[in-house]
Design a protein around this motif. Structure first.
Motif, PDB file in Angstrom:
ATOM      1  N   MET A   1       0.836  -1.200   0.000  1.00  0.00           N
ATOM      2  CA  MET A   1       0.000   0.000   0.000  1.00  0.00           C
ATOM      3  C   MET A   1       0.865   1.243   0.000  1.00  0.00           C
ATOM      4  O   MET A   1       1.745   1.393   0.849  1.00  0.00           O
ATOM      5  CB  MET A   1      -0.902   0.003   1.247  1.00  0.00           C
ATOM      6  CG  MET A   1      -1.824   1.195   1.354  1.00  0.00           C
ATOM      7  SD  MET A   1      -2.846   1.153   2.853  1.00  0.00           S
ATOM      8  CE  MET A   1      -1.950   2.292   3.903  1.00  0.00           C
ATOM      9  N   ILE A   3       1.362   5.178   0.600  1.00  0.00           N
ATOM     10  CA  ILE A   3       0.788   6.325   1.292  1.00  0.00           C
ATOM     11  C   ILE A   3       1.452   7.576   0.727  1.00  0.00           C
ATOM     12  O   ILE A   3       2.631   7.838   0.964  1.00  0.00           O
ATOM     13  CB  ILE A   3       0.987   6.246   2.814  1.00  0.00           C
ATOM     14  CG1 ILE A   3       0.283   5.003   3.372  1.00  0.00           C
ATOM     15  CG2 ILE A   3       0.441   7.512   3.492  1.00  0.00           C
ATOM     16  CD1 ILE A   3       0.463   4.811   4.872  1.00  0.00           C
ATOM     17  N   GLN A  20      -4.961   7.783   0.865  1.00  0.00           N
ATOM     18  CA  GLN A  20      -5.697   6.688   1.499  1.00  0.00           C
ATOM     19  C   GLN A  20      -6.957   7.198   2.199  1.00  0.00           C
ATOM     20  O   GLN A  20      -7.440   6.611   3.153  1.00  0.00           O
ATOM     21  CB  GLN A  20      -4.796   5.930   2.466  1.00  0.00           C
ATOM     22  CG  GLN A  20      -3.614   5.249   1.798  1.00  0.00           C
ATOM     23  CD  GLN A  20      -4.042   4.230   0.753  1.00  0.00           C
ATOM     24  OE1 GLN A  20      -5.078   3.583   0.876  1.00  0.00           O
ATOM     25  NE2 GLN A  20      -3.235   4.077  -0.299  1.00  0.00           N
ATOM     26  N   ASN A  58      -9.910  -5.157   3.929  1.00  0.00           N
ATOM     27  CA  ASN A  58      -9.022  -4.238   3.204  1.00  0.00           C
ATOM     28  C   ASN A  58      -9.095  -2.826   3.778  1.00  0.00           C
ATOM     29  O   ASN A  58      -8.061  -2.152   3.938  1.00  0.00           O
ATOM     30  CB  ASN A  58      -9.385  -4.205   1.719  1.00  0.00           C
ATOM     31  CG  ASN A  58      -9.000  -5.477   0.996  1.00  0.00           C
ATOM     32  OD1 ASN A  58      -8.164  -6.239   1.484  1.00  0.00           O
ATOM     33  ND2 ASN A  58      -9.599  -5.728  -0.155  1.00  0.00           N
ATOM     34  N   ASP A  59     -10.298  -2.370   4.100  1.00  0.00           N
ATOM     35  CA  ASP A  59     -10.447  -1.040   4.693  1.00  0.00           C
ATOM     36  C   ASP A  59      -9.730  -0.957   6.037  1.00  0.00           C
ATOM     37  O   ASP A  59      -9.038   0.023   6.337  1.00  0.00           O
ATOM     38  CB  ASP A  59     -11.928  -0.701   4.880  1.00  0.00           C
ATOM     39  CG  ASP A  59     -12.638  -0.359   3.574  1.00  0.00           C
ATOM     40  OD1 ASP A  59     -11.945  -0.058   2.580  1.00  0.00           O
ATOM     41  OD2 ASP A  59     -13.879  -0.401   3.556  1.00  0.00           O
ATOM     42  N   GLU A  61      -7.271  -2.828   7.104  1.00  0.00           N
ATOM     43  CA  GLU A  61      -5.822  -2.923   6.916  1.00  0.00           C
ATOM     44  C   GLU A  61      -5.255  -1.569   6.492  1.00  0.00           C
ATOM     45  O   GLU A  61      -4.181  -1.160   6.964  1.00  0.00           O
ATOM     46  CB  GLU A  61      -5.495  -3.988   5.877  1.00  0.00           C
ATOM     47  CG  GLU A  61      -4.005  -4.143   5.578  1.00  0.00           C
ATOM     48  CD  GLU A  61      -3.167  -4.549   6.802  1.00  0.00           C
ATOM     49  OE1 GLU A  61      -1.956  -4.271   6.793  1.00  0.00           O
ATOM     50  OE2 GLU A  61      -3.733  -5.142   7.750  1.00  0.00           O
ATOM     51  N   ARG A  62      -5.962  -0.862   5.628  1.00  0.00           N
ATOM     52  CA  ARG A  62      -5.522   0.475   5.237  1.00  0.00           C
ATOM     53  C   ARG A  62      -5.484   1.405   6.440  1.00  0.00           C
ATOM     54  O   ARG A  62      -4.530   2.178   6.628  1.00  0.00           O
ATOM     55  CB  ARG A  62      -6.445   1.064   4.166  1.00  0.00           C
ATOM     56  CG  ARG A  62      -6.276   0.425   2.797  1.00  0.00           C
ATOM     57  CD  ARG A  62      -7.360   0.835   1.816  1.00  0.00           C
ATOM     58  NE  ARG A  62      -7.674   2.235   1.883  1.00  0.00           N
ATOM     59  CZ  ARG A  62      -8.880   2.733   2.202  1.00  0.00           C
ATOM     60  NH1 ARG A  62      -9.888   1.921   2.493  1.00  0.00           N
ATOM     61  NH2 ARG A  62      -9.080   4.025   2.224  1.00  0.00           N
ATOM     62  N   GLN A  65      -2.468   0.603   8.632  1.00  0.00           N
ATOM     63  CA  GLN A  65      -1.211   1.109   8.090  1.00  0.00           C
ATOM     64  C   GLN A  65      -1.090   2.622   8.261  1.00  0.00           C
ATOM     65  O   GLN A  65       0.006   3.144   8.488  1.00  0.00           O
ATOM     66  CB  GLN A  65      -1.088   0.723   6.614  1.00  0.00           C
ATOM     67  CG  GLN A  65      -0.956  -0.776   6.371  1.00  0.00           C
ATOM     68  CD  GLN A  65       0.194  -1.395   7.152  1.00  0.00           C
ATOM     69  OE1 GLN A  65       1.292  -0.820   7.223  1.00  0.00           O
ATOM     70  NE2 GLN A  65      -0.047  -2.554   7.741  1.00  0.00           N
ATOM     71  N   LEU A  66      -2.196   3.340   8.156  1.00  0.00           N
ATOM     72  CA  LEU A  66      -2.169   4.788   8.395  1.00  0.00           C
ATOM     73  C   LEU A  66      -1.830   5.101   9.853  1.00  0.00           C
ATOM     74  O   LEU A  66      -1.046   6.011  10.139  1.00  0.00           O
ATOM     75  CB  LEU A  66      -3.518   5.406   8.027  1.00  0.00           C
ATOM     76  CG  LEU A  66      -3.812   5.564   6.541  1.00  0.00           C
ATOM     77  CD1 LEU A  66      -5.287   5.866   6.315  1.00  0.00           C
ATOM     78  CD2 LEU A  66      -2.954   6.674   5.935  1.00  0.00           C
ATOM     79  N   ASP A 209      -3.436   5.777  -6.585  1.00  0.00           N
ATOM     80  CA  ASP A 209      -2.524   5.000  -5.746  1.00  0.00           C
ATOM     81  C   ASP A 209      -1.123   5.607  -5.700  1.00  0.00           C
ATOM     82  O   ASP A 209      -0.340   5.293  -4.800  1.00  0.00           O
ATOM     83  CB  ASP A 209      -2.415   3.560  -6.256  1.00  0.00           C
ATOM     84  CG  ASP A 209      -3.680   2.768  -5.987  1.00  0.00           C
ATOM     85  OD1 ASP A 209      -4.443   3.166  -5.089  1.00  0.00           O
ATOM     86  OD2 ASP A 209      -3.892   1.739  -6.681  1.00  0.00           O
TER      87      ASP A 209
END
Length: 215
Positions: A1, A3, A20, A58-59, A61-62, A65-66, A209
């Motif tokens: 992903m 950022i 993101q 997926n949401d 996990e994003r 990571q943020l 992306d």
């Protein structure tokens, strides 16, 4: 992903836009996001509408990571964290939260946040109709009564429509920014894009992306 970030200055505060679908506010060490719509996929499946697997995962996990990327200590969610009645997606979210026990979560209620008190009581976060942290007011939907305040909101799922070759068009989510407010894109990837309404005198920060660019 990936950022990707872009800093903007609002009311003498530095806000970091990301590709993101969230903003980082360094002064408060807070991530600001909207329209996560937890429970949407399970709600649709319950009513016989096929949904792709892994959307909520997926949401989340994003979002994880943020939080790790910015070392955020606070989440300010400006409405529609939830989508519908209690279902298995709510349980998934509750388990996911266990890894972030030290992160403060504030939910500014949106029109979809209608879970029962017994369900909401399972979550250790603050719930508000509006939240003021100078110089901003956090609401789900900007209304006329907020005209004297600078609001950060969601609700409308803003996007832009970019003309390509011939009759081809590309739709991208965006942040809409003017001198009175910011409207955030929906955080969940399973949302439509509203490309028909734009704030007066606003700048749109659209993203992919790999980049953020403004119109």
């Amino acid at each position: 992903m990936n950022i990707i970030t872009e800093n903007i200055s609002v009311k003498n505060e530095t806000l970091t836009l990301t590709n993101q679908r969230a903003i980082f506010w360094k002064r408060e060490n807070a991530l600001i996001l909207s329209d996560v719509h937890i429970g949407k996929t399970a709600h649709f499946r319950k009513h016989g509408i096929p949904m792709p697997d892994g959307v909520l995962q997926n949401d989340l996990e994003r979002l994880k990571q943020l939080i790790l990327y910015f070392n955020a200590q606070k989440l300010l969610i400006v409405g529609d964290l939830f989508h519908a009645e209690a279902n298995v997606d709510i349980d998934t979210f509750q388990l996911w939260l266990n890894q972030f026990e030290d992160v403060q979560i504030v939910l500014i209620k949106g029109n979809h946040d209608r879970l029962s008190k017994s369900i909401v009581s399972k979550f250790d976060f603050e719930i508000e109709k509006e939240l003021e942290i100078t110089p901003f007011t956090f609401v789900h939907e900007h209304l006329k009564k907020h005209s004297e305040q600078f609001t950060i909101s969601g609700h409308t799922h803003p996007g832009v429509r970019i003309k390509g070759r011939g009759k081809q068009f590309l739709k991208l989510p965006c942040f809409q920014v003017n001198e009175h407010q910011i409207i955030l894109p929906a955080f969940s990837l399973l949302t439509g894009l509203n490309t028909r309404s734009q704030l007066k005198d606003s700048v749109c920060y659209a993203f992919t992306d790999t980049s953020i660019f403004k119109f």
